[in-house]
Design an enzyme around this catalytic site. Structure first.
Site, PDB file in Angstrom:
ATOM      1  N   ASP A  22       0.811  -1.210   0.000  1.00 40.00           N
ATOM      2  CA  ASP A  22       0.000   0.000   0.000  1.00 40.00           C
ATOM      3  C   ASP A  22       0.849   1.267   0.000  1.00 40.00           C
ATOM      4  O   ASP A  22       0.489   2.275  -0.608  1.00 40.00           O
ATOM      5  CB  ASP A  22      -0.929   0.003   1.221  1.00 40.00           C
ATOM      6  CG  ASP A  22      -2.084  -0.986   1.064  1.00 40.00           C
ATOM      7  OD1 ASP A  22      -2.226  -1.558  -0.041  1.00 40.00           O
ATOM      8  OD2 ASP A  22      -2.839  -1.181   2.034  1.00 40.00           O
ATOM      9  N   GLY A  23       1.999   1.223   0.684  1.00 43.22           N
ATOM     10  CA  GLY A  23       2.863   2.407   0.720  1.00 43.22           C
ATOM     11  C   GLY A  23       3.385   2.777  -0.657  1.00 43.22           C
ATOM     12  O   GLY A  23       3.448   3.962  -1.015  1.00 43.22           O
ATOM     13  N   ASN A  67      -4.501   9.250   1.633  1.00 39.50           N
ATOM     14  CA  ASN A  67      -4.849   8.617   2.905  1.00 39.50           C
ATOM     15  C   ASN A  67      -5.204   9.617   4.010  1.00 39.50           C
ATOM     16  O   ASN A  67      -6.337   9.673   4.452  1.00 39.50           O
ATOM     17  CB  ASN A  67      -3.685   7.750   3.387  1.00 39.50           C
ATOM     18  CG  ASN A  67      -3.938   6.272   3.185  1.00 39.50           C
ATOM     19  OD1 ASN A  67      -4.783   5.884   2.407  1.00 39.50           O
ATOM     20  ND2 ASN A  67      -3.178   5.447   3.891  1.00 39.50           N
ATOM     21  N   ASP A  68      -4.198  10.363   4.466  1.00 37.97           N
ATOM     22  CA  ASP A  68      -4.454  11.185   5.648  1.00 37.97           C
ATOM     23  C   ASP A  68      -3.464  12.326   5.806  1.00 37.97           C
ATOM     24  O   ASP A  68      -2.393  12.349   5.221  1.00 37.97           O
ATOM     25  CB  ASP A  68      -4.452  10.324   6.922  1.00 37.97           C
ATOM     26  CG  ASP A  68      -3.221   9.446   7.064  1.00 37.97           C
ATOM     27  OD1 ASP A  68      -2.134   9.876   6.637  1.00 37.97           O
ATOM     28  OD2 ASP A  68      -3.335   8.320   7.580  1.00 37.97           O
ATOM     29  N   ASP A  83      -2.268  14.426  21.700  1.00 34.63           N
ATOM     30  CA  ASP A  83      -0.948  14.133  21.157  1.00 34.63           C
ATOM     31  C   ASP A  83      -0.889  14.446  19.667  1.00 34.63           C
ATOM     32  O   ASP A  83       0.200  14.541  19.095  1.00 34.63           O
ATOM     33  CB  ASP A  83      -0.595  12.663  21.377  1.00 34.63           C
ATOM     34  CG  ASP A  83      -0.183  12.368  22.808  1.00 34.63           C
ATOM     35  OD1 ASP A  83      -0.120  13.311  23.613  1.00 34.63           O
ATOM     36  OD2 ASP A  83       0.065  11.190  23.123  1.00 34.63           O
ATOM     37  N   THR A 141      -8.685   3.016   7.189  1.00 35.26           N
ATOM     38  CA  THR A 141      -8.155   1.741   7.670  1.00 35.26           C
ATOM     39  C   THR A 141      -6.650   1.820   7.915  1.00 35.26           C
ATOM     40  O   THR A 141      -5.991   0.788   8.050  1.00 35.26           O
ATOM     41  CB  THR A 141      -8.467   0.620   6.661  1.00 35.26           C
ATOM     42  OG1 THR A 141      -8.105   1.052   5.340  1.00 35.26           O
ATOM     43  CG2 THR A 141      -9.946   0.264   6.687  1.00 35.26           C
ATOM     44  N   SER A 192      -5.620   6.222  11.206  1.00 33.58           N
ATOM     45  CA  SER A 192      -6.861   6.608  11.879  1.00 33.58           C
ATOM     46  C   SER A 192      -7.482   5.429  12.621  1.00 33.58           C
ATOM     47  O   SER A 192      -7.991   5.586  13.735  1.00 33.58           O
ATOM     48  CB  SER A 192      -7.848   7.182  10.857  1.00 33.58           C
ATOM     49  OG  SER A 192      -9.089   7.482  11.461  1.00 33.58           O
ATOM     50  N   GLN A 237       4.449   9.958   4.302  1.00 36.11           N
ATOM     51  CA  GLN A 237       5.628   9.956   3.443  1.00 36.11           C
ATOM     52  C   GLN A 237       6.347  11.293   3.357  1.00 36.11           C
ATOM     53  O   GLN A 237       7.533  11.345   3.060  1.00 36.11           O
ATOM     54  CB  GLN A 237       5.235   9.498   2.033  1.00 36.11           C
ATOM     55  CG  GLN A 237       4.672   8.086   2.012  1.00 36.11           C
ATOM     56  CD  GLN A 237       4.376   7.576   0.621  1.00 36.11           C
ATOM     57  OE1 GLN A 237       4.389   8.327  -0.348  1.00 36.11           O
ATOM     58  NE2 GLN A 237       4.097   6.290   0.509  1.00 36.11           N
TER      59      GLN A 237
END
Length: 287
Positions: free
Chosen positions: A70-71, A144-145, A174, A185, A188, A244
């Site tokens: 996935d990365g 993703n995020d 934090d 997924t 998060s 990343q």
């Protein structure tokens, strides 16, 4: 499709072997394989592929093939997301949420793509602007995020958050995760965020270890604009994009996060649906 880009996890010998075979397979069909320099330099016959930068590949490719996990796919998506090129993710390790096509299905899936007989899952992306002292210093797209996180020795940080110009709260935590359905997924989920079906148009806001236990994850329309201002001073705070790219934040920095106009188009597997991937990856139903 006359030009196909290959993105591979170059430190995995299996990916290099498959990439070599693919390049010859494409050449036999008069399709030009495009690769980046860090992959080309590891090939035994680099002259069979065309070496380009990530930006050049994004402009030229008709199809993107990802070998790895996935990365690797997220990295490829950040290069080509602006053109919405179909991405075929082939997983050579454990089952991935994004690279859901196994190696055994790669060539049949490629044949379908080349003939135009394939379906895609259109994934929402986020556009992230970082403003410092009223001036935009960073602009990115993420699949993703977006994560704001404190350093290892920093204290709890304060993040003033507004939604469409309306004050929501100042999170004391934090960190904070702003996630797409695709990213739900990922990080998060580990912070107790909700699992969201990737076809939905929404965004989730998940605090990391909040000081107030009533600060729970919040799911909002994908059309909102989220503004987050760092209020903490003398703390090590970082912005991470898709896990990343990282940027150090300072007090007063403002993040503006909204839905990107572009989407990531992932070629669907014909043998696995989303629920099967979810069930298998999270080991649901197992004792």
């Amino acid at each position: 499709m006359k030009k196909t880009a290959i993105f591979a996890k170059v430190h995995d010998p299996r990916c290099l072997v498959v990439a070599e075979d693919l390049i010859r397979w494409f050449r036999a069909r008069e399709i030009t394989p495009l690769v980046q320099e860090h992959l080309a330099c590891r090939l035994s016959q680099p002259e069979l592929a065309v070496c380009l930068s990530g930006e050049q590949i994004a402009e030229a490719a008709d199809l993107v093939l990802v070998l790895g996990g996935d990365g690797t796919l997220i990295s490829a998506a950040r290069h080509v997301g602006g053109r919405e090129v179909p991405i075929l993710g082939v997983n050579l390790g454990s089952l991935g949420f994004l690279t859901e096509i196994p190696l055994s299905e790669m060539y049949p899936a490629l044949e379908r793509c080349l003939s135009g007989d394939f379906e895609v899952s259109e994934r929402m992306m986020l556009q992230v602007s970082l403003e410092r002292q009223g001036r935009e210093i960073e602009l990115h797209r993420v699949l993703n995020d977006v994560v704001i996180n404190k350093g290892a020795l920093a204290r709890i940080i304060d993040m003033e958050t507004v939604v469409d110009g309306q004050y929501l709260t100042t999170f004391k935590a934090d960190g904070l995760i702003v996630s797409t359905p695709t990213g739900s997924t990922g990080y998060s989920l580990s912070a107790n965020g909700p699992i969201i079906h990737p076809d939905l148009e929404c965004v989730s806001l998940t605090p990391i270890c909040p000081h107030t236990l009533t600060n729970r994850p919040l799911v909002m329309s994908g059309d909102v604009t989220i503004g987050i201002t760092l209020k903490s001073t003398h703390e090590d705070v970082f912005l991470t994009l898709d896990g990343q790219t990282g940027v150090r934040l300072v007090c007063g920095d403002l993040l503006q996060i909204r839905k990107a106009q572009q989407r990531t188009r992932l070629v669907r597997s014909t043998s696995k649906d989303y629920y099967e991937v979810l069930r298998t990856k999270l080991k649901w139903g197992e004792r």
